[in-house]
Design a protein around this motif. Sequence first.
Motif, PDB file in Angstrom:
ATOM      1  N   LEU A 159       0.825  -1.202   0.000  1.00 30.71           N
ATOM      2  CA  LEU A 159       0.000   0.000   0.000  1.00 30.71           C
ATOM      3  C   LEU A 159       0.859   1.252   0.000  1.00 30.71           C
ATOM      4  O   LEU A 159       0.585   2.209  -0.734  1.00 30.71           O
ATOM      5  CB  LEU A 159      -0.930  -0.004   1.214  1.00 30.71           C
ATOM      6  N   ARG A 160       1.907   1.270   0.805  1.00 34.97           N
ATOM      7  CA  ARG A 160       2.807   2.431   0.830  1.00 34.97           C
ATOM      8  C   ARG A 160       3.475   2.620  -0.518  1.00 34.97           C
ATOM      9  O   ARG A 160       3.611   3.755  -1.010  1.00 34.97           O
ATOM     10  CB  ARG A 160       3.864   2.261   1.927  1.00 34.97           C
ATOM     11  N   MET A 161       3.911   1.526  -1.131  1.00 34.70           N
ATOM     12  CA  MET A 161       4.577   1.629  -2.421  1.00 34.70           C
ATOM     13  C   MET A 161       3.629   2.156  -3.495  1.00 34.70           C
ATOM     14  O   MET A 161       3.967   3.067  -4.262  1.00 34.70           O
ATOM     15  CB  MET A 161       5.137   0.261  -2.812  1.00 34.70           C
ATOM     16  N   VAL A 162       2.426   1.593  -3.554  1.00 35.36           N
ATOM     17  CA  VAL A 162       1.477   1.968  -4.611  1.00 35.36           C
ATOM     18  C   VAL A 162       1.014   3.410  -4.455  1.00 35.36           C
ATOM     19  O   VAL A 162       0.879   4.145  -5.444  1.00 35.36           O
ATOM     20  CB  VAL A 162       0.277   1.004  -4.605  1.00 35.36           C
ATOM     21  N   PHE A 163       0.771   3.865  -3.226  1.00 36.08           N
ATOM     22  CA  PHE A 163       0.180   5.187  -3.032  1.00 36.08           C
ATOM     23  C   PHE A 163       1.197   6.311  -2.876  1.00 36.08           C
ATOM     24  O   PHE A 163       0.817   7.481  -3.038  1.00 36.08           O
ATOM     25  CB  PHE A 163      -0.750   5.164  -1.814  1.00 36.08           C
ATOM     26  N   THR A 164       2.452   6.003  -2.572  1.00 39.23           N
ATOM     27  CA  THR A 164       3.392   7.101  -2.289  1.00 39.23           C
ATOM     28  C   THR A 164       4.637   7.094  -3.153  1.00 39.23           C
ATOM     29  O   THR A 164       5.411   8.055  -3.082  1.00 39.23           O
ATOM     30  CB  THR A 164       3.820   7.074  -0.802  1.00 39.23           C
ATOM     31  N   GLU A 165       4.867   6.068  -3.966  1.00 39.25           N
ATOM     32  CA  GLU A 165       6.051   6.067  -4.828  1.00 39.25           C
ATOM     33  C   GLU A 165       5.637   6.489  -6.236  1.00 39.25           C
ATOM     34  O   GLU A 165       4.862   5.786  -6.899  1.00 39.25           O
ATOM     35  CB  GLU A 165       6.704   4.689  -4.838  1.00 39.25           C
ATOM     36  N   PRO A 166       6.155   7.603  -6.721  1.00 37.50           N
ATOM     37  CA  PRO A 166       5.726   8.130  -8.032  1.00 37.50           C
ATOM     38  C   PRO A 166       5.896   7.138  -9.175  1.00 37.50           C
ATOM     39  O   PRO A 166       5.056   7.080 -10.075  1.00 37.50           O
ATOM     40  CB  PRO A 166       6.627   9.361  -8.224  1.00 37.50           C
ATOM     41  N   ARG A 167       6.961   6.332  -9.174  1.00 35.57           N
ATOM     42  CA  ARG A 167       7.202   5.447 -10.314  1.00 35.57           C
ATOM     43  C   ARG A 167       6.141   4.350 -10.418  1.00 35.57           C
ATOM     44  O   ARG A 167       5.929   3.792 -11.490  1.00 35.57           O
ATOM     45  CB  ARG A 167       8.583   4.814 -10.219  1.00 35.57           C
TER      46      ARG A 167
END
Length: 353
Positions: A159-167
């Motif tokens: 969830l953190r990766m999908v919602f907060t990482e621009p790439r």
Amino acid sequence: MADRERRRVLAEFLRSRRERVTPRDAGIPAGPRRRTPGLRREEVAQLSGVSVTWYTWLEQARDITVSRQVLHSLARALLLSPAETRHLFALAGEPLPAPEAERRPGQGPGSALQQLVDALDPHPAYLVAPNWDLVAWNSAERGLIGDPADREPAGRNLLRMVFTEPRMRTLLVDWPGQARALLGQYRASAGRHIGDPSFGRLTAWLCAHSQEFREWWNTHDVAEFRSVRRAFDHPRLGRLVFDYVKLAAVDAPGTTLVSCMPTDEETARKLPELSAYGSVRADGPIGATGTTGATGASRPGEVGGTGRAGETSRANGAVGVVGVAGTDGGVGGAGGVGNAGATGPVEGAATAS
């Protein structure tokens, strides 16, 4: 009738566990003239912080309400194993305790599960906890989404990766649809683990760092996992399309195995290259294998490593091409040498900016 039977089985289970624990096991004096095997009811009540009368009623299968806090206290007093604790909660008609609370801090997925994830390579696969923390992953998954080990432990969360990482917004085709579906599944999982602090911390963090998460969270939409097709625009390999399959890991309660199956021949053909890309990324800033270069140096002024020989020998040992320069201006490495000594083309020219 079913409720009465459940209370009867719960009472028998508690008595059997109480009679198994000795005063020495519980850290209390044995005292003289003990005729009761194991602990006395009053001792269990004292260790659990409840009244003797209430605990006696529980062992008599009386129709009384048992809170989750008391169940946890009973599990500690009776020295229950994780499996016995889950059985206790099930007999009491309460949602099962969060698996995270049962694992020791830092405990990994276990060697057998890690070997299973690795054996699925070159198909991307990973193990995920109920709160979507990544527990384990293989080289193909690393090649697809990047290496979770590069992130701090708290950041190894889907969830953190999908919602907060621009790439991730460019990697995931239809990012809004996929992100919102993941959030719905996460909310459903959070509802099954009310009281688990890991969900509260993660939800608060995501609400503070992602406007989309905050807005969609307030809609209270929920969804269950189902086999779904997801498309990716990979920066090196182009379009990849997978069907996602999710399986429960019985020996790690709450943990699930997710495997990605290619939906077309083009994606299937690229799988070895995806895995090799993930392996290179795990090894560090070195050149690519085969005909596509992996990422080279990523720090300013660092030199890209030497390209590796291609994995498939289409030209009698032709060499692998050179890795691309790093994102901060590193210099691409030199072409490697194949089995027959032919020098490969240099595609890793410097891209300093």
